[in-house]
Scaffold this motif. Structure first.
Motif, PDB file in Angstrom:
ATOM      1  N   LEU A 189       0.802  -1.214   0.000  1.00 50.39           N
ATOM      2  CA  LEU A 189       0.000   0.000   0.000  1.00 50.39           C
ATOM      3  C   LEU A 189       0.843   1.276   0.000  1.00 50.39           C
ATOM      4  N   PRO A 190       1.983   1.350   0.720  1.00 55.45           N
ATOM      5  CA  PRO A 190       2.796   2.571   0.620  1.00 55.45           C
ATOM      6  C   PRO A 190       3.250   2.868  -0.803  1.00 55.45           C
ATOM      7  N   ALA A 191       3.580   1.831  -1.562  1.00 49.87           N
ATOM      8  CA  ALA A 191       3.993   2.035  -2.946  1.00 49.87           C
ATOM      9  C   ALA A 191       2.827   2.532  -3.791  1.00 49.87           C
ATOM     10  N   VAL A 192       1.648   1.977  -3.562  1.00 47.70           N
ATOM     11  CA  VAL A 192       0.461   2.419  -4.304  1.00 47.70           C
ATOM     12  C   VAL A 192       0.155   3.882  -3.986  1.00 47.70           C
ATOM     13  N   ARG A 193       0.309   4.246  -2.710  1.00 49.37           N
ATOM     14  CA  ARG A 193       0.053   5.629  -2.310  1.00 49.37           C
ATOM     15  C   ARG A 193       1.024   6.579  -2.993  1.00 49.37           C
ATOM     16  N   ALA A 194       2.302   6.230  -3.010  1.00 47.07           N
ATOM     17  CA  ALA A 194       3.291   7.088  -3.666  1.00 47.07           C
ATOM     18  C   ALA A 194       2.995   7.219  -5.156  1.00 47.07           C
ATOM     19  N   ALA A 195       2.599   6.129  -5.793  1.00 49.90           N
ATOM     20  CA  ALA A 195       2.262   6.177  -7.220  1.00 49.90           C
ATOM     21  C   ALA A 195       1.069   7.098  -7.457  1.00 49.90           C
ATOM     22  N   ALA A 196       0.072   7.023  -6.581  1.00 48.58           N
ATOM     23  CA  ALA A 196      -1.115   7.873  -6.730  1.00 48.58           C
ATOM     24  C   ALA A 196      -0.755   9.345  -6.559  1.00 48.58           C
ATOM     25  N   ILE A 197       0.150   9.648  -5.619  1.00 50.86           N
ATOM     26  CA  ILE A 197       0.559  11.043  -5.391  1.00 50.86           C
ATOM     27  C   ILE A 197       1.267  11.603  -6.618  1.00 50.86           C
ATOM     28  N   VAL A 198       2.199  10.848  -7.173  1.00 53.89           N
ATOM     29  CA  VAL A 198       2.949  11.320  -8.344  1.00 53.89           C
ATOM     30  C   VAL A 198       2.023  11.484  -9.550  1.00 53.89           C
ATOM     31  N   LEU A 199       1.140  10.514  -9.771  1.00 54.37           N
ATOM     32  CA  LEU A 199       0.231  10.605 -10.903  1.00 54.37           C
ATOM     33  C   LEU A 199      -0.733  11.777 -10.760  1.00 54.37           C
ATOM     34  N   GLY A 200      -1.235  11.996  -9.538  1.00 50.84           N
ATOM     35  CA  GLY A 200      -2.147  13.123  -9.325  1.00 50.84           C
ATOM     36  C   GLY A 200      -1.477  14.451  -9.613  1.00 50.84           C
ATOM     37  N   ALA A 201      -0.239  14.605  -9.143  1.00 52.18           N
ATOM     38  CA  ALA A 201       0.491  15.848  -9.399  1.00 52.18           C
ATOM     39  C   ALA A 201       0.792  16.006 -10.881  1.00 52.18           C
ATOM     40  N   PHE A 202       1.143  14.921 -11.550  1.00 49.48           N
ATOM     41  CA  PHE A 202       1.451  14.989 -12.981  1.00 49.48           C
ATOM     42  C   PHE A 202       0.221  15.397 -13.782  1.00 49.48           C
ATOM     43  N   ARG A 203      -0.911  14.768 -13.504  1.00 44.95           N
ATOM     44  CA  ARG A 203      -2.131  15.059 -14.268  1.00 44.95           C
ATOM     45  C   ARG A 203      -2.595  16.498 -14.079  1.00 44.95           C
ATOM     46  N   GLU A 204      -2.268  17.091 -12.943  1.00 44.87           N
ATOM     47  CA  GLU A 204      -2.637  18.487 -12.713  1.00 44.87           C
ATOM     48  C   GLU A 204      -1.640  19.430 -13.371  1.00 44.87           C
ATOM     49  N   ALA A 205      -0.339  19.133 -13.216  1.00 48.25           N
ATOM     50  CA  ALA A 205       0.685  20.070 -13.665  1.00 48.25           C
ATOM     51  C   ALA A 205       0.818  20.126 -15.180  1.00 48.25           C
ATOM     52  N   VAL A 206       0.563  19.031 -15.881  1.00 49.54           N
ATOM     53  CA  VAL A 206       0.807  19.014 -17.331  1.00 49.54           C
ATOM     54  C   VAL A 206      -0.050  20.032 -18.079  1.00 49.54           C
ATOM     55  N   HIS A 207      -1.173  20.446 -17.492  1.00 46.21           N
ATOM     56  CA  HIS A 207      -2.058  21.378 -18.186  1.00 46.21           C
ATOM     57  C   HIS A 207      -1.714  22.832 -17.902  1.00 46.21           C
ATOM     58  N   ASP A 210       4.255  25.189 -18.634  1.00 46.82           N
ATOM     59  CA  ASP A 210       4.768  25.080 -19.995  1.00 46.82           C
ATOM     60  C   ASP A 210       6.144  24.424 -20.030  1.00 46.82           C
ATOM     61  N   ASP A 211       6.892  24.511 -18.927  1.00 46.00           N
ATOM     62  CA  ASP A 211       8.220  23.906 -18.841  1.00 46.00           C
ATOM     63  C   ASP A 211       8.072  22.483 -18.301  1.00 46.00           C
ATOM     64  N   LEU A 212       8.610  21.532 -19.051  1.00 43.24           N
ATOM     65  CA  LEU A 212       8.481  20.134 -18.636  1.00 43.24           C
ATOM     66  C   LEU A 212       9.188  19.864 -17.310  1.00 43.24           C
ATOM     67  N   MET A 213      10.290  20.567 -17.057  1.00 36.81           N
ATOM     68  CA  MET A 213      10.991  20.390 -15.792  1.00 36.81           C
ATOM     69  C   MET A 213      10.125  20.837 -14.619  1.00 36.81           C
ATOM     70  N   GLU A 214       9.318  21.853 -14.824  1.00 40.24           N
ATOM     71  CA  GLU A 214       8.411  22.296 -13.771  1.00 40.24           C
ATOM     72  C   GLU A 214       7.376  21.223 -13.439  1.00 40.24           C
ATOM     73  N   GLU A 220       7.649  15.908  -7.682  1.00 36.61           N
ATOM     74  CA  GLU A 220       8.521  15.672  -6.535  1.00 36.61           C
ATOM     75  C   GLU A 220       8.051  16.456  -5.322  1.00 36.61           C
ATOM     76  N   ALA A 221       7.581  17.667  -5.532  1.00 36.30           N
ATOM     77  CA  ALA A 221       7.102  18.480  -4.415  1.00 36.30           C
ATOM     78  C   ALA A 221       5.897  17.822  -3.746  1.00 36.30           C
ATOM     79  N   ALA A 222       5.023  17.214  -4.537  1.00 37.56           N
ATOM     80  CA  ALA A 222       3.866  16.525  -3.961  1.00 37.56           C
ATOM     81  C   ALA A 222       4.292  15.334  -3.117  1.00 37.56           C
ATOM     82  N   LEU A 223       5.326  14.628  -3.590  1.00 36.63           N
ATOM     83  CA  LEU A 223       5.831  13.472  -2.844  1.00 36.63           C
ATOM     84  C   LEU A 223       6.448  13.915  -1.523  1.00 36.63           C
TER      85      LEU A 223
END
Length: 289
Positions: A189-207, A210-214, A220-223
């Motif tokens: 479950l800790p691994a699933v939680r970390a995966a969910a955090i990274v995916l949630g941040a990615f899905r929000e930030a990509v929109h 404009d900078d991919l590094m951001e 990483e900041a969400a993690l």
């Protein structure tokens, strides 16, 4: 997808559990064999009836309905054999033993079948929940996003598991198609939680970034933020559960931007030639500070 890293003691511990389970299944038949040895030796003066009566009940604990019937059949066979050998037919004790064995066998079989049905229902419910969780966490990848054709396949490392510490997603944005592939160091479950955090941040930030590094920095900041609010030892939890990630952006032009944070390099297939896209400046995994 890569399988999550395993502890060296994991397979060994599973092997020990399997050995203990097999030994437990052999106990009812070992008891029946013991009764035979007693009855066919001078020790036959010992009263062995209760031992045979107990075999179906013991089998019901570990062997299921079919194993319970098998243990009951063996117990009946041993009872008939020993009664014939000792010339005990016609005595009240023999018929009492048979009656007790019959009642215990029926009760054990019904209990075992009920337990098996209940277990199967619980497993089916867990399977449905895991499937729903997978559809939320790892959404199906569209076959086409603009000029990009995409496909995905995920197999969890844990037997019977639907989700694990791997993550991926492909999103169509105003900056082009952006995708992420990652793997959490750890399992459960800790691994699933970390995966969910990274995916949630990615899905929000990509929109919005404009900078991919951001986008990567937001993940990483969400993690790190989740580790900080988890209480004492949060920073240590991040160190133990870092995430390797590969983030790519495919704009309308001919160039593809790739940021690799400790993940195995991707493969580029062009004109039948496969090329390893090794990063020019290696970066540490997310959360490994």
């Amino acid at each position: 997808m890569r399988a999550p890293l395993r502890s060296p003691s994991g397979p060994r511990a599973d092997g020990h559990h399997q050995v203990l389970f097999v030994l437990a299944e052999c106990v009812p038949f070992a008891i029946a064999l013991l009764v035979l040895l007693v009855e066919f030796t001078p020790l036959h003066v010992l009263y062995t009836g209760p031992l045979l009566v107990a075999t179906p009940a013991l089998a019901a604990v570990t062997m299921g309905p079919k194993g319970t019937l098998a243990a009951a059949g063996v117990a009946v066979g041993v009872s008939v054999t020993t009664a014939s050998y000792n010339g005990a037919w016609g005595s009240q004790q023999v018929y009492t033993n048979f009656l007790a064995l019959f009642l215990v066998s029926v009760a054990s079989f019904m209990t075992s079948r009920s337990a098996r049905t209940r277990t199967e229902n619980e497993l089916n419910q867990v399977q449905r929940i895991a499937t729903a969780a997978q559809e939320v966490l790892l959404r199906p990848v569209p076959a086409r996003l603009g000029p990009v054709r995409a496909a995905s396949m995920y197999l969890a490392a844990e037997t019977g598991a639907q989700i694990g510490g791997d993550l991926y997603d492909v999103v169509q944005t105003r900056y082009g198609v952006r995708m992420i592939v990652g793997d959490v160091r750890g399992k459960g479950l800790p691994a699933v939680r970390a995966a969910a955090i990274v995916l949630g941040a990615f899905r929000e930030a990509v929109h919005y970034e404009d900078d991919l590094m951001e986008v990567v920095d937001r993940c990483e900041a969400a993690l790190l933020r989740d580790a900080a609010v988890s209480g004492a030892g949060g920073a240590e939890a991040v160190l133990e559960g870092f995430v390797t990630a590969l983030v790519a952006q495919i704009p309308d032009g001919p160039h593809i931007d790739v940021i690799n944070r400790g993940h195995p390099p991707p493969l580029l297939l062009c004109d039948g030639v496969v090329r390893l896209l090794t990063p020019t400046a290696p970066l540490p995994p997310l959360g490994l500070v």
